[in-house]
Scaffold this motif. Structure first.
Motif, PDB file in Angstrom:
ATOM      1  N   ALA A   4     -60.572 -37.677 -44.147  1.00 42.99           N
ATOM      2  CA  ALA A   4     -61.737 -38.163 -43.407  1.00 42.99           C
ATOM      3  C   ALA A   4     -61.529 -39.611 -42.999  1.00 42.99           C
ATOM      4  CB  ALA A   4     -62.986 -38.037 -44.271  1.00 42.99           C
ATOM      5  N   SER A   5     -61.983 -39.958 -41.787  1.00 38.43           N
ATOM      6  CA  SER A   5     -61.873 -41.363 -41.354  1.00 38.43           C
ATOM      7  C   SER A   5     -63.036 -42.156 -41.943  1.00 38.43           C
ATOM      8  CB  SER A   5     -61.877 -41.451 -39.831  1.00 38.43           C
ATOM      9  OG  SER A   5     -63.083 -40.923 -39.329  1.00 38.43           O
ATOM     10  N   SER A   6     -62.798 -43.445 -42.136  1.00 42.69           N
ATOM     11  CA  SER A   6     -63.794 -44.259 -42.812  1.00 42.69           C
ATOM     12  C   SER A   6     -63.955 -45.594 -42.101  1.00 42.69           C
ATOM     13  CB  SER A   6     -63.378 -44.509 -44.262  1.00 42.69           C
ATOM     14  OG  SER A   6     -64.282 -45.390 -44.882  1.00 42.69           O
ATOM     15  N   GLY A   7     -65.131 -46.139 -42.166  1.00 41.02           N
ATOM     16  CA  GLY A   7     -65.399 -47.466 -41.644  1.00 41.02           C
ATOM     17  C   GLY A   7     -66.064 -48.331 -42.698  1.00 41.02           C
ATOM     18  N   ARG A   8     -66.230 -47.780 -43.884  1.00 40.17           N
ATOM     19  CA  ARG A   8     -66.898 -48.482 -44.979  1.00 40.17           C
ATOM     20  C   ARG A   8     -65.908 -49.410 -45.677  1.00 40.17           C
ATOM     21  NH1 ARG A   8     -68.948 -45.436 -50.061  1.00 40.17           N
ATOM     22  NH2 ARG A   8     -69.353 -47.256 -51.341  1.00 40.17           N
ATOM     23  N   VAL A   9     -66.150 -50.704 -45.573  1.00 44.93           N
ATOM     24  CA  VAL A   9     -65.225 -51.717 -46.087  1.00 44.93           C
ATOM     25  C   VAL A   9     -65.512 -51.989 -47.559  1.00 44.93           C
ATOM     26  CG1 VAL A   9     -64.413 -54.081 -45.831  1.00 44.93           C
ATOM     27  CG2 VAL A   9     -65.020 -52.760 -43.818  1.00 44.93           C
ATOM     28  N   HIS A  10     -64.446 -51.931 -48.349  1.00 46.68           N
ATOM     29  CA  HIS A  10     -64.547 -52.226 -49.778  1.00 46.68           C
ATOM     30  C   HIS A  10     -64.208 -53.686 -50.034  1.00 46.68           C
ATOM     31  CE1 HIS A  10     -63.050 -52.292 -53.990  1.00 46.68           C
ATOM     32  NE2 HIS A  10     -64.052 -51.461 -54.184  1.00 46.68           N
ATOM     33  N   GLY A  11     -63.294 -54.228 -49.239  1.00 43.67           N
ATOM     34  CA  GLY A  11     -62.872 -55.618 -49.377  1.00 43.67           C
ATOM     35  C   GLY A  11     -61.750 -55.911 -48.400  1.00 43.67           C
ATOM     36  N   TYR A  12     -61.131 -57.059 -48.581  1.00 43.62           N
ATOM     37  CA  TYR A  12     -60.036 -57.460 -47.705  1.00 43.62           C
ATOM     38  C   TYR A  12     -58.810 -57.796 -48.540  1.00 43.62           C
ATOM     39  CZ  TYR A  12     -63.511 -57.666 -44.057  1.00 43.62           C
ATOM     40  OH  TYR A  12     -64.487 -57.326 -43.165  1.00 43.62           O
TER      41      TYR A  12
END
Length: 105
Positions: A4-12
């Motif tokens: 699945a594609s994701s756009g939810r950022v966990h961090g950098y």
């Protein structure tokens, strides 16, 4: 894992990679990539975004520098390739030059 594609950022995350030398000087590129979270319920995997065409997965050299290293190593393997790469400000050990040669299909 689930695709699945994701756009939810966990961090950098910062990646430091070597690039083609300019005027006999080493070039180091720092790239800030996102660490993303899988959106699937129950899947807790995180993954880093890739920079296609510039960086390959797990590499510490840009794709452009890898192409140049492979071109030199294909002609001069081992110590000779290592010496020429050192003159071109792309210093690699002879062992790394041989590993690059063995990775060429």
């Amino acid at each position: 894992v689930c695709g699945a594609s994701s756009g939810r950022v966990h961090g950098y995350h910062w990646r430091t990679v070597a690039d083609v030398p300019v005027d006999g000087r080493r070039v180091v590129v720092r790239v800030r990539v996102r660490r993303l979270v899988c959106p699937t319920r129950g899947c807790r995997h995180t993954f880093r975004e890739q920079v296609p065409g510039v960086l390959e997965r797990y590499q510490r050299r840009t794709a452009r520098l890898n192409r140049q290293v492979k071109a030199v190593v294909k002609e001069l393997a081992g110590r000779a390739g290592s010496r020429l790469l050192a003159i071109l400000a792309m210093g690699l050990s002879r062992h790394t030059a041989l590993r690059a040669l063995l990775r060429i299909p």
